[in-house]
Design a protein around this motif. Structure first.
Motif: not given
Ligand code: PHE
Length: 476
Positions: A45-47, A131-133, A258-260, A350-352
């Motif tokens: 999720s983080a990377v 926007y990530y998508a 910050g968003m769960g 993980s965002l969804m």
């Molecule tokens: N951490 C992810 C990234 O760096 C983005 C993300 C943010 C994923 C918040 C989940 C929740 O690309």
């Protein structure tokens, strides 16, 4: 290597403590798998795009070194305590973030209205993914472009022209956005687990390896020193409070906090796993990948006389350019964008996930139905961003294009606000016994966490907010 170390660790544990105090035999193999699954899921999720796409371009836009140092400070003194709070709350509540906040609120004898914090997180996830998508779609398109050899021996002008032509065609961008969203919905609809775990296990080391190949190229470019000093020598005059807020937002975004999202994953964490240890492992790998991306990209920027402040399209020029110049570049570039698409994909999932988990529980929908509903909504919202780089590029309000506004609203406002409320909840609303219980007793690490969670992180976030909107006067 980390995996081998974990194995050895677990084997020792198996020998010494297969039977716990209560005399019950524990399924250690199962625990090992879950513990790794957790670290891998959170790392997945983080990377993501935050490290390789967003970090370099915001560093470039905000003047370099000073921004990087503020970002690193935010990761340590705000990011770490928030992440630990999210994990411990997730593990204690063991539900989706909205239900967890309500449950913990009532358990601590306080309001169930804390569920609103979870709700804001779910909403933030939907907005961010919109926007990530789209950017995930860009990386997907770049897999094909690299594979076709479009970048082989190409100079800066050609690579820039390819990017501009691509971003300028909204239909093409919309197409890849749709494919990327489809892939995300597909995995979320099937349930996260197995495949994902394997993918992350392979993806992060492979991504690191390719980054090192590029680092070699960056070092040979003759501009490594310049890149290094741009990244690390602070010019404090470049720093405004707005920039500090952006650095803090980047820290939240890159750590997925910050968003769960981390709270949702924390819900599956085994009781005896060390939360500080897991959080530190994730933060360390995440930060190293971002810094590595910076070390690769800025020497290339300077070697080609490009503008570090070029904005969101920065890596889509610099990286193809670098790959175009090295032997085997077509191959490496293709693999690189495949890996980056994977990294974006695991983050998108993980965002969804929080929104999907919530729809399932709240409206008794199946996982598939929930994934399709949430996914379609996000896909539609994504058009705001698709058009921000072409048809509506000149349609600006408040912070700029639709994309600029979404980015500012989510990263600089919603995530820090969510983080503030989460850390406040863990530090002040939950009683000492509850948190100490989750964090492995009231030892030294616990005391540091509690101090950061109660004082440093909340005060820091509020202070930066107030400063950025000009509500606090300058001190002499
Ligand atoms: N951490 C992810 C990234 O760096 C983005 C993300 C943010 C994923 C918040 C989940 C929740 O690309």
């Amino acid at each position: 290597m980390r995996i081998a170390a974990h194995l050895a660790y677990e084997n020792n544990k198996m020998l010494s403590s297969q039977v716990d105090d209560s005399g019950k035999r524990k399924s250690l193999h199962g625990h090992w798998s879950s513990r790794m699954a957790f670290i891998l899921a959170v790392t997945g999720s983080a990377v993501g795009l935050g490290n390789i796409w967003r970090f370099p371009y915001v560093v470039g836009e905000n003047g370099g070194g000073a921004f990087v140092l503020v970002y690193l400070a935010c990761v340590v003194v705000i990011g770490m305590p928030v992440m630990m709070s999210e994990i411990l709350m997730g593990r204690r509540g063991r539900r989706n973030p909205i239900a967890t906040m309500a449950l913990l609120g009532s358990e601590e004898g306080k309001s169930t209205r804390w569920s609103l914090v979870g709700a804001m997180g779910v909403f933030a996830g939907v907005l961010i993914l919109s926007y990530y998508a789209v950017v995930g779609g860009w990386t997907l398109a770049y897999v094909l472009k690299s594979g076709s050899g479009a970048f082989a021996n190409a100079g800066a002008e050609i690579v820039t022209a390819i990017r501009d032509e691509f971003l300028g065609s909204w239909i093409t961008v919309a197409f890849y956005h749709t494919v990327f969203m489809g892939l995300t919905i597909f995995v979320v609809a099937r349930g996260v687990e197995r495949g994902l775990e394997q993918a992350v296990r392979f993806m992060v080391p492979a991504l690191l390896l390719l980054m090192f190949v590029l680092l070699g190229y960056a070092i040979m470019s003759g501009y490594f020193g310049q890149g290094l000093s741009f990244l690390f020598s602070p010019d404090w005059s470049k720093l405004t409070w707005d920039t500090v807020l952006t650095a803090m937002g980047q820290a939240f975004f890159t750590l997925s906090i910050g968003m769960g999202a981390v709270m949702a994953y924390g819900a599956y964490l085994p009781e005896e796993t060390s939360i500080p240890g897991s959080a530190a492992a994730v933060a360390l790998s995440d930060t190293s990948i971002a810094l590595l991306a910076g070390l690769v990209i800025f020497p290339i920027v300077f070697a080609n006389g490009m503008d570090p402040a070029a904005g969101p399209g920065l890596v889509f020029v610099t990286l193809p350019l670098a790959f175009g110049q090295i032997p085997g570049g077509v191959f490496f570039a293709t693999i690189f964008f495949v890996l980056l698409t994977f990294a974006a994909w695991t983050s998108a999932i993980s965002l969804m996930e929080p929104a999907v988990a919530w729809i399932m529980e709240r409206f008794s929908k199946s996982r598939q139905q929930a994934a399709i509903m949430v996914g379609t909504l996000i896909w539609a919202c994504g058009f705001g961003t698709v058009l921000s780089f072409n048809v509506l590029a000149d349609f600006k309000f408040l912070r700029g294009t639709i994309y600029d506004n979404l980015d500012h609203l989510t990263l600089n406002i919603m995530l820090p606000l969510g983080g503030l409320l989460i850390v406040f909840f863990a530090g002040w609303v939950m009683c000492r016994n509850s948190t100490a219980d989750e964090l492995g007793g009231a030892g030294r690490i616990y005391k540091v966490w509690r101090f950061l969670a109660r004082i440093v992180a909340p005060v820091g976030i509020v202070f930066v907010f107030l400063k950025a909107v000009g509500l606090l006067p300058d001190f002499a």
